[in-house]
Design a protein around this motif. Structure first.
Motif: not given
Ligand SMILES: Nc1ncnc2c1ncn2[C@@H]1O[C@H](COP(=O)(O)OP(=O)(O)OP(=O)(O)O)[C@@H](O)[C@H]1O
Ligand SMILES: [Mg+2]
Length: 315
Positions: A14, A21, A23, A42-49, A175, A274
């Motif tokens: 991103f 970033l 992700a 853990e939170s923010g590691c990029g799973k949802s992305t 999740e 990141p």
């Molecule tokens: N649209 C976006 N623009 C900029 N950064 C983003 C965007 N979407 C996600 N990120 C960043 O990408 C990284 C991964 O985010 P993501 O939501 O994939 O994590 P996650 O593992 O699903 O976390 P969670 O457990 O909190 O859901 C994070 O640092 C987040 O801030």
């Protein structure tokens, strides 16, 4: 076992004011038909992305996604619409992912209308909605209710029914039980397992909680700040964890037996940013065993045992 999905060197960066970033940074894995891949971190590691890239809610920066052998990395127009039938997603918070102004019936029916399912026959579609409601354990009398009138477990059942409406082959579950009470979690997990058996579904199951995926995953990928750090069958991973991060994740799971002990590993140190990440292992600043090399060279994923891969300089 035949391969359904293959991801090769997938990256999603991103653009942010302070740099790119990372992700998802160079992930490769595959999922066989009818199996479940657990993606943990853990939170923010990029799973949802990662999940969003696979179902085309986000466009990857680089890498390839293959589905049933065909390259589906970049799709648009009709092809993108077609892919929605095969690839569906279930979200963590069923409340914010369901339109509050629509009834249960219309929420489940909507994808059928968009995709002209059942020959566009309205009566057949309505019949199918009721059948799906029964399948996911929602009483018929709830058909005209609104999401806010239902509890979290029932709302997630709506999300599952809606995902099933197009008869997908792969469902990315992001999740799906994290927002639910523990007792309801088990019910939803059981439902998802039954549906998988009945319909031959393939799941990518995203969670921050390793204990949730223990029983439902065939294979597990452990992610740390966009990178895959350990990957193996669920059985092997719970038997032996090589990566210090996986060890820490596992140590956080309470031991069910009385008098049983497991030392909880508390991670100290700062999480690497990141954004334009420094070279070396991303986990190094928090790792109990980090040596100089770990701060300089990013470790590659190595096969330490048959089908057990680890990215760590300790091995
Ligand atoms: N649209 C976006 N623009 C900029 N950064 C983003 C965007 N979407 C996600 N990120 C960043 O990408 C990284 C991964 O985010 P993501 O939501 O994939 O994590 P996650 O593992 O699903 O976390 P969670 O457990 O909190 O859901 C994070 O640092 C987040 O801030
Ligand atoms: Mg997420």
């Amino acid at each position: 076992m035949s391969e359904l999905l293959r991801v090769e060197n997938l990256k999603k960066y991103f653009k942010t004011p302070s740099g790119f970033l990372h992700a998802v940074d160079d992930l490769s894995f595959s999922i066989n038909r009818g199996e479940t891949l657990g993606v943990v971190g853990e939170s923010g590691c990029g799973k949802s992305t990662l999940g969003r890239c696979i179902v085309h809610l986000l466009e990857p920066t680089a890498g390839k996604i293959f589905f049933e052998g065909a390259d589906i990395t970049y799709l648009s127009g009709e092809k993108l619409k077609e892919s929605r039938k095969d690839l569906q997603m279930i979200f963590q918070d069923p409340f914010s992912s369901l339109n509050p102004r629509m009834t249960v019936k219309s929420i489940i029916m909507e994808p059928m209308l968009i995709h002209n399912m059942h020959g566009g026959d309205k009566a057949k579609q309505e019949q199918e909605v009721l059948r799906l409601m029964e399948t996911v354990g929602l009483a018929e009398r709830l058909a005209d209710s609104y999401p806010h009138e239902l509890d979290g477990g029932r709302r997630q059942r709506i999300g599952i029914a809606r995902a099933l409406a197009l008869e997908p082959k792969l469902i990315v579950c992001d999740e799906p039980v994290s927002a639910l009470d523990v007792s309801i979690q088990a019910q939803i997990l059981n439902l998802m397992q039954d549906l998988q058996e009945e319909r031959g579904l393939t799941y990518m199951f995203i969670t921050h909680d390793l204990s949730v995926v223990k029983h439902i995953s065939d294979n597990i990928c452990v992610m740390y700040l966009g990178v895959l750090v350990e990957q193996s069958s669920s059985e092997k991973l719970f038997e032996k964890q090589y990566h210090p991060y996986t060890q820490a994740l596992l140590s956080a799971i309470p031991v069910p037996k009385l008098n049983a002990k497991r030392e909880r590993i508390l991670l100290k140190g700062e999480i690497t940013s990141p954004i334009n990440p420094a070279p070396g292992c991303r986990f190094a600043p928090r790792c109990l065993y980090a040596k100089q090399e770990c701060f300089q060279v990013q470790p590659e994923l190595k096969e330490l045992e048959p089908d057990h891969y680890v990215a760590c300089h300790l091995y």
